[in-house]
Design a protein around this motif. Structure first.
Motif, PDB file in Angstrom:
ATOM      1  N   THR A   2      -6.000  -2.828 -49.799  1.00  0.00           N
ATOM      2  CA  THR A   2      -7.375  -3.671 -49.686  1.00  0.00           C
ATOM      3  C   THR A   2      -8.193  -2.992 -50.803  1.00  0.00           C
ATOM      4  N   ASP A   3      -9.328  -3.820 -51.247  1.00  0.00           N
ATOM      5  CA  ASP A   3     -10.066  -3.125 -52.081  1.00  0.00           C
ATOM      6  C   ASP A   3     -11.212  -2.251 -51.715  1.00  0.00           C
ATOM      7  N   ALA A   4     -11.676  -2.021 -50.406  1.00  0.00           N
ATOM      8  CA  ALA A   4     -12.363  -1.422 -49.642  1.00  0.00           C
ATOM      9  C   ALA A   4     -12.033   0.012 -49.919  1.00  0.00           C
ATOM     10  N   LYS A   5     -13.204   1.186 -50.095  1.00  0.00           N
ATOM     11  CA  LYS A   5     -12.592   2.481 -50.324  1.00  0.00           C
ATOM     12  C   LYS A   5     -13.367   3.081 -48.696  1.00  0.00           C
ATOM     13  N   LEU A   6     -12.532   3.424 -47.830  1.00  0.00           N
ATOM     14  CA  LEU A   6     -12.971   3.475 -46.288  1.00  0.00           C
ATOM     15  C   LEU A   6     -13.251   5.392 -46.442  1.00  0.00           C
ATOM     16  N   CYS A   7     -14.187   5.652 -45.831  1.00  0.00           N
ATOM     17  CA  CYS A   7     -14.618   6.991 -45.314  1.00  0.00           C
ATOM     18  C   CYS A   7     -14.355   7.431 -43.871  1.00  0.00           C
ATOM     19  N   TRP A   8     -13.322   8.091 -43.450  1.00  0.00           N
ATOM     20  CA  TRP A   8     -13.312   8.428 -42.312  1.00  0.00           C
ATOM     21  C   TRP A   8     -13.348   9.907 -42.180  1.00  0.00           C
ATOM     22  N   LEU A   9     -14.242  10.255 -41.194  1.00  0.00           N
ATOM     23  CA  LEU A   9     -14.519  11.712 -40.854  1.00  0.00           C
ATOM     24  C   LEU A   9     -14.017  12.338 -39.587  1.00  0.00           C
ATOM     25  N   ASP A  10     -13.181  13.172 -39.682  1.00  0.00           N
ATOM     26  CA  ASP A  10     -12.335  13.543 -38.461  1.00  0.00           C
ATOM     27  C   ASP A  10     -13.195  14.931 -37.845  1.00  0.00           C
ATOM     28  N   ILE A  11     -13.892  14.818 -36.636  1.00  0.00           N
ATOM     29  CA  ILE A  11     -14.666  15.631 -36.112  1.00  0.00           C
ATOM     30  C   ILE A  11     -13.829  16.371 -34.929  1.00  0.00           C
ATOM     31  N   ARG A  12     -12.654  16.395 -35.120  1.00  0.00           N
ATOM     32  CA  ARG A  12     -11.987  17.061 -33.791  1.00  0.00           C
ATOM     33  C   ARG A  12     -12.192  18.745 -34.174  1.00  0.00           C
ATOM     34  N   ASP A  13     -12.451  19.438 -35.218  1.00  0.00           N
ATOM     35  CA  ASP A  13     -12.687  20.657 -35.227  1.00  0.00           C
ATOM     36  C   ASP A  13     -14.144  20.893 -35.518  1.00  0.00           C
ATOM     37  N   ALA A  14     -14.970  20.194 -35.296  1.00  0.00           N
ATOM     38  CA  ALA A  14     -16.364  20.336 -35.528  1.00  0.00           C
ATOM     39  C   ALA A  14     -17.048  21.365 -34.550  1.00  0.00           C
ATOM     40  N   GLY A  15     -16.578  21.295 -33.297  1.00  0.00           N
ATOM     41  CA  GLY A  15     -17.274  22.595 -32.468  1.00  0.00           C
ATOM     42  C   GLY A  15     -18.825  22.223 -32.183  1.00  0.00           C
ATOM     43  N   THR A  16     -19.542  23.337 -32.469  1.00  0.00           N
ATOM     44  CA  THR A  16     -20.789  23.284 -32.010  1.00  0.00           C
ATOM     45  C   THR A  16     -21.902  22.455 -33.042  1.00  0.00           C
ATOM     46  N   ALA A  17     -21.132  22.146 -34.052  1.00  0.00           N
ATOM     47  CA  ALA A  17     -21.971  21.328 -35.191  1.00  0.00           C
ATOM     48  C   ALA A  17     -21.529  19.874 -35.075  1.00  0.00           C
ATOM     49  N   THR A  18     -20.825  19.658 -33.871  1.00  0.00           N
ATOM     50  CA  THR A  18     -20.517  18.028 -33.875  1.00  0.00           C
ATOM     51  C   THR A  18     -21.804  17.073 -33.869  1.00  0.00           C
ATOM     52  N   ALA A  19     -22.886  17.242 -33.368  1.00  0.00           N
ATOM     53  CA  ALA A  19     -23.879  16.638 -33.160  1.00  0.00           C
ATOM     54  C   ALA A  19     -24.688  16.281 -34.672  1.00  0.00           C
ATOM     55  N   ALA A  20     -24.893  17.293 -35.136  1.00  0.00           N
ATOM     56  CA  ALA A  20     -25.601  17.367 -36.727  1.00  0.00           C
ATOM     57  C   ALA A  20     -24.449  16.786 -37.743  1.00  0.00           C
ATOM     58  N   ILE A  21     -23.055  16.714 -37.645  1.00  0.00           N
ATOM     59  CA  ILE A  21     -22.036  16.340 -38.441  1.00  0.00           C
ATOM     60  C   ILE A  21     -22.468  14.601 -38.049  1.00  0.00           C
ATOM     61  N   LEU A  22     -22.261  14.364 -36.958  1.00  0.00           N
ATOM     62  CA  LEU A  22     -22.446  13.126 -36.628  1.00  0.00           C
ATOM     63  C   LEU A  22     -23.797  12.274 -36.988  1.00  0.00           C
ATOM     64  N   GLU A  23     -24.655  12.869 -36.883  1.00  0.00           N
ATOM     65  CA  GLU A  23     -26.162  12.457 -37.491  1.00  0.00           C
ATOM     66  C   GLU A  23     -26.158  12.204 -39.047  1.00  0.00           C
ATOM     67  N   GLU A  24     -25.355  13.077 -39.664  1.00  0.00           N
ATOM     68  CA  GLU A  24     -25.371  13.047 -41.125  1.00  0.00           C
ATOM     69  C   GLU A  24     -24.178  11.960 -41.504  1.00  0.00           C
ATOM     70  N   ALA A  25     -23.067  11.945 -40.690  1.00  0.00           N
ATOM     71  CA  ALA A  25     -22.376  10.760 -41.059  1.00  0.00           C
ATOM     72  C   ALA A  25     -22.933   9.295 -40.816  1.00  0.00           C
ATOM     73  N   VAL A  26     -23.719   9.247 -39.764  1.00  0.00           N
ATOM     74  CA  VAL A  26     -24.298   8.105 -39.816  1.00  0.00           C
ATOM     75  C   VAL A  26     -25.176   7.689 -40.874  1.00  0.00           C
ATOM     76  N   HIS A  27     -26.064   8.555 -41.139  1.00  0.00           N
ATOM     77  CA  HIS A  27     -26.905   8.474 -42.392  1.00  0.00           C
ATOM     78  C   HIS A  27     -26.288   8.162 -43.562  1.00  0.00           C
ATOM     79  N   GLN A  28     -24.973   8.596 -43.851  1.00  0.00           N
ATOM     80  CA  GLN A  28     -24.210   8.412 -45.181  1.00  0.00           C
ATOM     81  C   GLN A  28     -23.543   7.011 -44.861  1.00  0.00           C
TER      82      GLN A  28
END
Length: 371
Positions: A2-28
């Motif tokens: 396809t022509d789309a360029k997808l960004c997938w973020l793997d949070i399985r090792d995010a640990g205590t930073a998970t909430a902050a990483i997810l907030e940034e992921a939604v913003h981006q």
């Protein structure tokens, strides 16, 4: 593919930073979040694809998938059949770890047949990915390739010029989502061009001009944007067009006097004098389509110079100072190639009018007068 360029973020090792990483992921506006626990998706908006990845196989998939949109497991469609039957509202795809010729063939098969293929290449060479991309030509599914970091992600997005449809990168800290999104968008885009009317040309004597030699082969309708002022630039063509006294140099743009601005990625500008081996500039075609290209070297030499003045439809003036020689050229409408020393009032050339002033090359909203 396809022509789309997808960004997938793997949070399985995010640990205590998970909430902050997810907030940034939604913003981006990250396209997909990858987890091993459906509970990780709680609170994510519907614009984010929620992906469960189980590298150990279908036996690891929990009975309840929660809000998951997509589940990725090893094995073919027959092995996934019980899962598909149990979860008719969830998509399924195939994970393939590529370590040898046999698993490479598995990856090619998945790319041709699966709606979603997540490919994990354990060796640093990108040749296997090239083979998979070639094998998947014309296939309707999407290939998502793992990347260790944003530098590798940028390479994966560009393999064989087509690139992988998406990248799956680990998100371990705040900033990873932004880096992944930047890697996905660094391949190019579009920039608005306008038709400029030449108002005059003046021979101004000697000065230093810069030839920008890149590591790419420019097309005949491509060049780089160059101008004396940050808010007005002209599209200077590459030396892809034949000349009577020298061979073509399809990697080069005879760009202008060394004080001039040119456009790089993400809206930043550079002076031609700042460019060096390893720098990046934007190649721009006559339709405004862009792609980042790397600089191999810059040749700054003393030459006679000519100053070209033009005006935009909105009345804004533009200036470009070039080497005073007829073989130095700019682009006009319809990819016409115009010798700079033959430009005269009334001629039409292509240019770009950035809207922001500049501070160390970055766009900034402040008062700035350039003459």
């Amino acid at each position: 593919m396809t022509d789309a360029k997808l960004c997938w973020l793997d949070i399985r090792d995010a640990g205590t930073a998970t909430a902050a990483i997810l907030e940034e992921a939604v913003h981006q506006r990250i396209d997909g979040v990858v987890a091993a626990d459906p509970a990780a998706f709680t609170g994510l908006p519907p614009t984010v694809r929620k992906i469960l990845l189980f590298e150990d196989g279908a036996a690891s998939v929990p009975a309840a998938l929660g809000e998951a949109d997509l589940v990725i497991v090893p094995g073919g469609q027959d092995e996934r059949a019980p899962l598909v039957e149990a979860h008719p509202d969830v998509e399924f795809g195939r994970y393939v770890e590529i370590v040898d010729a046999d698993t490479l063939e598995d990856a090619c098969l998945a790319a041709r047949l699966e709606a979603w293929s997540v490919l994990d290449f354990r060796d640093p060479t990108k040749i296997p990915l090239e083979i998979v991309i070639a094998a998947a030509t014309g296939a309707p599914g999407s290939i998502v390739t793992t990347a260790a970091n944003n530098e590798e992600a940028e390479i994966v997005y560009g393999v064989l010029e087509l690139g992988s449809d998406g990248v799956l990168m680990r998100g371990r800290t705040v900033g990873d989502a932004t880096a992944l999104r930047t890697a996905a968008t660094s391949r190019g885009g579009e920039i608005p061009l306008v038709e400029l009317t030449v108002t005059g040309a003046t021979h101004i004597g000697m000065g230093e001009r810069a030839c920008v030699d890149t590591t790419t082969h420019f097309r005949k309708d491509e060049g780089i944007l160059v101008g004396s002022h940050s808010k007005g630039m002209v599209l200077c063509v590459s030396e892809t067009h034949p000349l009577p006294y020298m061979p073509t140099r399809p990697f080069r743009v005879n760009a202008g006097a060394l004080h001039s601005y040119t456009v790089a990625q993400h809206g930043r500008t550079h002076y031609l004098s700042e460019l060096h081996a390893g720098s990046s500039v934007l190649a721009v075609d006559v339709k405004g389509r862009t792609r980042p290209v790397s600089v191999g070297r810059v040749k700054i030499e003393t030459r006679p110079l000519i100053s070209i003045d033009a005006v935009a439809p909105n009345g804004q003036t533009v200036n470009l100072i070039l080497q005073d020689d007829w073989h130095v050229r700019v682009l006009g409408p319809g990819a016409s190639v115009l010798n700079s020393t033959e430009l005269k009032p009334g001629d039409t050339i292509l240019g770009h009018l950035p809207t922001a002033d500049r501070h160390v090359g970055y766009p900034i909203n402040e008062f700035c007068l350039e003459k």
